[in-house]
Design a protein around this motif. Sequence first.
Motif, short mmCIF file in Angstrom:
data_model
loop_
_atom_site.label_atom_id
_atom_site.label_comp_id
_atom_site.label_asym_id
_atom_site.label_seq_id
_atom_site.Cartn_x
_atom_site.Cartn_y
_atom_site.Cartn_z
N LEU A 1 0.83 -1.20 0.00
CA LEU A 1 0.00 0.00 0.00
C LEU A 1 0.86 1.26 0.00
CD1 LEU A 1 -2.71 1.41 0.15
CD2 LEU A 1 -2.75 0.97 2.61
N GLU A 2 1.92 1.25 0.79
CA GLU A 2 2.84 2.39 0.85
C GLU A 2 3.48 2.66 -0.51
OE1 GLU A 2 5.44 5.44 2.52
OE2 GLU A 2 3.52 4.55 3.12
N GLN A 3 3.89 1.60 -1.18
CA GLN A 3 4.52 1.75 -2.49
C GLN A 3 3.54 2.35 -3.50
OE1 GLN A 3 7.64 1.45 -3.37
NE2 GLN A 3 7.23 1.92 -5.52
N HIS A 4 2.29 1.90 -3.45
CA HIS A 4 1.27 2.44 -4.35
C HIS A 4 1.05 3.93 -4.10
CE1 HIS A 4 -2.43 2.66 -6.72
NE2 HIS A 4 -2.98 3.30 -5.70
N LEU A 5 0.93 4.32 -2.85
CA LEU A 5 0.71 5.72 -2.53
C LEU A 5 1.92 6.58 -2.90
CD1 LEU A 5 -1.07 5.27 0.92
CD2 LEU A 5 -2.10 6.17 -1.18
N LYS A 6 3.11 6.01 -2.76
CA LYS A 6 4.32 6.73 -3.16
C LYS A 6 4.32 6.99 -4.67
CE LYS A 6 9.39 6.53 -2.88
NZ LYS A 6 9.59 6.88 -4.31
N GLU A 7 3.95 5.97 -5.44
CA GLU A 7 3.91 6.13 -6.89
C GLU A 7 2.86 7.15 -7.30
OE1 GLU A 7 3.24 2.22 -8.36
OE2 GLU A 7 5.25 1.49 -7.86
N ILE A 8 1.73 7.12 -6.64
CA ILE A 8 0.68 8.11 -6.93
C ILE A 8 1.17 9.51 -6.60
CG2 ILE A 8 -1.59 8.94 -6.20
CD1 ILE A 8 -1.88 6.62 -7.99
N SER A 9 1.82 9.65 -5.44
CA SER A 9 2.30 10.96 -5.00
C SER A 9 3.40 11.49 -5.92
CB SER A 9 2.84 10.86 -3.56
OG SER A 9 3.36 12.10 -3.12
N ASP A 10 4.31 10.62 -6.34
CA ASP A 10 5.40 11.04 -7.22
C ASP A 10 4.89 11.49 -8.58
OD1 ASP A 10 7.14 10.44 -5.21
OD2 ASP A 10 7.79 8.51 -6.05
N GLY A 11 3.77 10.91 -9.01
CA GLY A 11 3.23 11.26 -10.31
C GLY A 11 2.22 12.38 -10.27
N ASP A 12 1.97 12.93 -9.08
CA ASP A 12 0.97 13.98 -8.94
C ASP A 12 1.53 15.32 -9.38
OD1 ASP A 12 -1.48 15.26 -7.94
OD2 ASP A 12 -0.16 16.09 -6.40
N ASP A 13 0.77 16.02 -10.22
CA ASP A 13 1.17 17.36 -10.66
C ASP A 13 0.11 18.39 -10.30
OD1 ASP A 13 -0.80 16.52 -12.35
OD2 ASP A 13 0.31 16.86 -14.22
N GLY A 14 -0.73 18.02 -9.31
CA GLY A 14 -1.80 18.92 -8.89
C GLY A 14 -1.43 19.66 -7.61
N ASP A 15 -2.39 19.68 -6.66
CA ASP A 15 -2.18 20.43 -5.43
C ASP A 15 -1.54 19.59 -4.34
OD1 ASP A 15 -4.20 18.72 -4.75
OD2 ASP A 15 -5.65 20.28 -4.20
N GLY A 16 -1.12 18.37 -4.68
CA GLY A 16 -0.47 17.51 -3.69
C GLY A 16 -1.43 16.61 -2.95
N THR A 17 -2.74 16.78 -3.12
CA THR A 17 -3.73 15.92 -2.48
C THR A 17 -3.97 14.70 -3.37
OG1 THR A 17 -4.81 17.81 -1.44
CG2 THR A 17 -6.07 15.76 -1.60
N THR A 18 -3.58 13.54 -2.88
CA THR A 18 -3.73 12.34 -3.69
C THR A 18 -4.51 11.29 -2.92
OG1 THR A 18 -1.59 11.49 -2.88
CG2 THR A 18 -1.60 12.70 -4.97
#
Length: 365
Positions: free
Chosen positions: A274-291
């Motif tokens: 789960l941590e790895q998935h959230l990290k990948e989502i966060s690293d690919g986020d180009d919005g306001d940082g809310t993922t």
Amino acid sequence: DDDQHKEAHYTERERERELLATTAIDGIHINDNCCLVKSQKTPLKKRSLYRIITLNRYPKRRMTIMIQKNLLMFMMMMILPSFVTSFAARSFVQHSSVFLVTRGRSTSTTTHLHMVRNRGLEQRTESATPQEGGMTLYTKAGPLEQPDDELSVGDCPFTHYVRMVLHEKQLEYEVVPAVQDTKPRWLIEHYDGKMPALRHSRECYTESDVIANYLDFFFQEPSLTSANKQDTVAAKDAVDGLFPAIAKYFKHTPDGDEEDEELKRNLEESLDKLEQHLKEISDGDDGDGTTFMEGEQFSLVDCSLAPKLYHLKVGLEAFKQNSVDLSTQYPHLQTYMDTVFARPSFVDALYPEETVVWGWSNARS
């Protein structure tokens, strides 16, 4: 003009077919004009309930056919238009009786009505499309301090999931905590007393995923389904097996023995994923940082996951002396928890930590 009319409705038809085929109620695509949707078992002798949706070019000719497994009306299927009675549909339902709904009006045979009257819920006569209002959610009750106290909402994370969906959709509903002695008779006799159970007007649905998908399908604002199916699949894979790992670890006694350590490692493996998935989502986020689990869009996966993480947080502190340090070992997960725990739909459906401890204490005894 006819070509323009066809083109105008193409997108709508494709969208409806996609929703039917991807919903958790087992959508089955038959052909370009027909989709078969299997809902949960009806209270009528626990037969499966099916719905054939015909997707014509002209919405006025669209019809919904409810089919119940029964030998009685099988021959009626043979005289319906060929675009409904495709070979795949006939071979799938085999022995069937027909309940026809067209443009908000329902008709059925006398035999069908007689059978439905005995199922514990009233016959539905209003629009075929569910409307807001008339929702009652039956759920596990919490602890009673005094025998005469009013029942309160219990610790069920699956009920919390459904309530989050209801609050996200801003749908009005009544919540009814129940124990075995206070469950409605129809719920026990026709649905095995399963909860959470959502009664909406004259229909009832159990299983949290079925209820959530039902709500998101018929009440689409705001949508809790990502337009990108790959995001949904990835999110579901990331949480697969998490709650069983939590439950096994919390239920085990004595704490700290060899088996307990093995269960802890299994839980940490699920949390690592789960941590790895959230990290990948966060690293690919180009919005306001809310993922969230599917990116920037809050989804059904988030509604399902948040209550389970609440149980994880409370249970680790109450029973396992915080043997897993979430903030240190899983920083992205901790950030995610802080975000979803502050969401209004989560807070509005929340129950006290003491109720969570009470529930797991019963499971550990």
